[in-house]
Design an enzyme around this catalytic site. Structure first.
Site, PDB file in Angstrom:
ATOM      1  N   LYS A  14       0.865  -1.183   0.000  1.00 37.71           N
ATOM      2  CA  LYS A  14       0.000   0.000   0.000  1.00 37.71           C
ATOM      3  C   LYS A  14       0.902   1.232   0.000  1.00 37.71           C
ATOM      4  O   LYS A  14       1.428   1.641   1.024  1.00 37.71           O
ATOM      5  CB  LYS A  14      -0.909   0.016   1.234  1.00 37.71           C
ATOM      6  CG  LYS A  14      -2.096   0.921   1.038  1.00 37.71           C
ATOM      7  CD  LYS A  14      -2.421   1.828   2.216  1.00 37.71           C
ATOM      8  CE  LYS A  14      -1.410   2.846   2.555  1.00 37.71           C
ATOM      9  NZ  LYS A  14      -1.182   3.933   1.579  1.00 37.71           N
ATOM     10  N   GLU A  40       9.981   1.269  10.254  1.00 38.08           N
ATOM     11  CA  GLU A  40      11.023   2.252   9.909  1.00 38.08           C
ATOM     12  C   GLU A  40      10.356   3.612  10.023  1.00 38.08           C
ATOM     13  O   GLU A  40       9.573   4.003   9.153  1.00 38.08           O
ATOM     14  CB  GLU A  40      11.514   2.028   8.466  1.00 38.08           C
ATOM     15  CG  GLU A  40      12.245   0.714   8.248  1.00 38.08           C
ATOM     16  CD  GLU A  40      13.660   0.718   8.811  1.00 38.08           C
ATOM     17  OE1 GLU A  40      14.159   1.794   9.212  1.00 38.08           O
ATOM     18  OE2 GLU A  40      14.263  -0.358   8.866  1.00 38.08           O
ATOM     19  N   CYS A  51      14.238  10.620   5.927  1.00 37.43           N
ATOM     20  CA  CYS A  51      14.226  10.285   7.357  1.00 37.43           C
ATOM     21  C   CYS A  51      15.627  10.411   7.936  1.00 37.43           C
ATOM     22  O   CYS A  51      15.809  10.622   9.125  1.00 37.43           O
ATOM     23  CB  CYS A  51      13.708   8.870   7.549  1.00 37.43           C
ATOM     24  SG  CYS A  51      14.590   7.695   6.514  1.00 37.43           S
ATOM     25  N   GLU A  82      10.976  16.631  13.370  1.00 34.90           N
ATOM     26  CA  GLU A  82      11.558  16.347  12.072  1.00 34.90           C
ATOM     27  C   GLU A  82      11.171  17.477  11.115  1.00 34.90           C
ATOM     28  O   GLU A  82       9.980  17.755  10.934  1.00 34.90           O
ATOM     29  CB  GLU A  82      10.951  15.021  11.611  1.00 34.90           C
ATOM     30  CG  GLU A  82      11.713  14.341  10.560  1.00 34.90           C
ATOM     31  CD  GLU A  82      11.091  12.969  10.218  1.00 34.90           C
ATOM     32  OE1 GLU A  82       9.940  12.685  10.585  1.00 34.90           O
ATOM     33  OE2 GLU A  82      11.795  12.192   9.566  1.00 34.90           O
TER      34      GLU A  82
END
Ligand code: NAD
Length: 457
Positions: free
Chosen positions: A154, A230, A264, A361
């Site tokens: 997905k 992750e 990331c 982030e």
């Protein structure tokens, strides 16, 4: 239908079918039905299909790279690098497929035998983000297929076209029907939850934000589904006063600007020793100010737009708050003034240790520089966040670098390097950055169960 938008212009690139929950469940059924035959194929056969997929993907590198740039926004050079990185997972795991090992030991009491074997986990549900639409998909599909698992992918609804193109490559490489299905669903939550609730999914491998990852962990826990996560990062990058500044600047540009900062692994908190702070800030500002923001397909562009308007607004708000808290933008500091979702490459100096921008982030082309004096404090500063994906260290003293590498609470460390990603290396984080590793042999183990036979013969 799901509209796919080109972030360089805010215009339509294409449309894809929005899968209903029953269509998602049909994909799980197909994976479940295909599992026994796929599991029974020889490792060599699976390895050769993956090797063919590697070759087909590299043969379409340019075409795929252009597709990635159009739906994701990253510049063509980054997109070409992503295709090569993504294809390498097919090659690496094609080679690993024939190295699924076991163990045969005598029990300590000397009377019995311990036989250990590895078997595919079963149907795997894979969910991936928009920032590396090809590589995050192949980093999961390749080890799953090598292990003998069947999958439903997905992808993020922002970048489904690349995922569908990867699916087509796998089909051409000889993957049988039902072994890989791709379902694009928006909103994703109900579809993913229904698939987890189907009773047929035995593995969830997720890459995305910590917020969604922890929600899915909670959901998967109901059925005790094996999970690999992750998740987000908030990487510290430390420049000591003995660093080779040429190396540190080059490494910082890579760690910060790969993918326009939407990685990331992006350096998010740059701690620079006071003795080299001004020179480092000047040199980084010069480099960042030279970068040209624009359409990633234009070869004179160095930085593409962010993926969406929401992402552009989020980055702008983070920078505005940082300025309000006393930081100074030595370049950039504003959003693009056209219809794109771009944000100008930005260096922020005089960022305080407790600034808000260091706590989340950024996921954009913004480099906040924090001055530090005492090297003994750097472990504490670096570890003071919930995330622990990667860290970067620049020093000529390898002993100091290795001591710090051991002390940092991250799953990966770049020592005098601004890039850690490598299909042959175990990629992953600690703390809120995730569970498990992708790539390397570890990536294959994530799709295998260990079975032990206690023998007496
Ligand atoms: P996201 O968490 O919003 O989405 C990731 C995936 O989850 C997408 O497929 C999305 O459709 C799906 N999703 C979203 N909400 C969901 C829900 N409620 N239920 C089920 N599925 C849902 O993340 P994103 O914005 O696409 O990607 C950016 C994030 O991904 C960043 O935090 C980044 O650090 C992280 N990331 C991590 C790695 C890594 O290897 N650690 C790599 C790339 C990106």
């Amino acid at each position: 239908m799901i509209n796919v938008i080109n972030p360089a212009y805010g215009t339509l690139v294409g449309q894809v079918h929005n899968a209903s929950i029953s269509e998602c469940l049909a994909a799980v059924d197909a994976a479940h039905d295909a599992f026994p035959a796929w599991k029974a194929t020889s490792p060599r056969q699976r390895g050769e299909i993956l090797r063919t997929a590697f070759e087909l993907m590299m043969a379409s590198q340019e075409e795929l790279a252009r597709l990635i740039t159009q739906e994701n926004g990253k510049v063509l050079a980054d997109a070409r690098a992503e295709v090569a990185y993504a294809a390498e997972f097919f090659r690496w795991f094609g080679e690993e497929a024939v190295r699924i090992d076991g163990d045969y030991r005598r029990a300590p009491n000397g009377n019995n035998w311990l036989l250990v074997m590895r078997q595919p986990v079963g149907v795997a549900l894979l969910a991936t983000p928009w920032n590396f639409p090809a590589a995050m998909a192949t980093r999961k599909i390749a080890p799953a297929l090598a292990a003998g698992c069947t999958v439903v992918l997905k992808p993020a609804h922002e970048t489904p076209l690349t995922a569908l193109a990867v699916g087509e490559i796998l089909q051409r490489a000889g993957v049988p029907d039902g072994v890989v299905s791709i379902t694009v669903a928006d909103p994703p939550g109900p579809a993913v939850e229904a698939m987890l609730d189907s009773g047929k999914v035995r593995k969830l491998s997720f890459t995305g934000s910590t917020r969604v990852g922890s929600m899915l962990l909670a959901h998967a826990a109901k059925h005790v589904i094996n999970c690999s996560m992750e998740l987000g990062g908030n990487a510290p990058l430390v420049v000591f006063d003995d660093a080779d500044l040429d190396v540190a600047i080059e490494g910082t540009m890579l760690a910060k600007m790969r993918n326009g900062g939407a990685a990331c692994t992006a350096a998010n908190r740059l701690f620079v020793h006071e003795r080299v702070y001004d020179e480092f800030a000047d040199r980084l500002t010069q480099k960042m100010a030279l970068l040209r923001l624009g359409d990633g397909l234009d070869l004179s562009t160095n930085v593409g737009p962010l993926v969406s308007l929401a992402q552009q607004q989020r980055v702008a708000a983070l920078v505005d708050t940082a300025k309000h808290e006393g930081a100074r933008a030595t370049c950039g500091g504003t959003a693009a003034d056209d219809a794109s979702f771009g944000y100008h490459p930005t260096v922020l100096t005089d960022v305080a240790l407790n600034a808000s921008i260091l706590k989340e982030e950024i996921f954009g082309p913004v480099a906040p520089l924090v001055r530090f004096t005492d090297s003994d404090d750097i472990v504490e500063h670096s570890n003071a966040v919930e995330h622990g994906l990667v860290s970067y260290i620049f020093t000529r003293d390898i002993g100091r670098g290795m001591r710090l590498a051991e002390a940092l609470e991250t799953g990966m460390v770049g020592l005098n390097r601004g890039l850690v990603s490598d299909p042959a290396a175990p990629f992953g984080g600690v703390k809120a950055s995730g569970l498990g590793r992708e790539g390397a042999h570890d990536g294959l183990l994530a799709f295998l169960e260990t079975k032990y036979v206690a023998g007496n013969w």
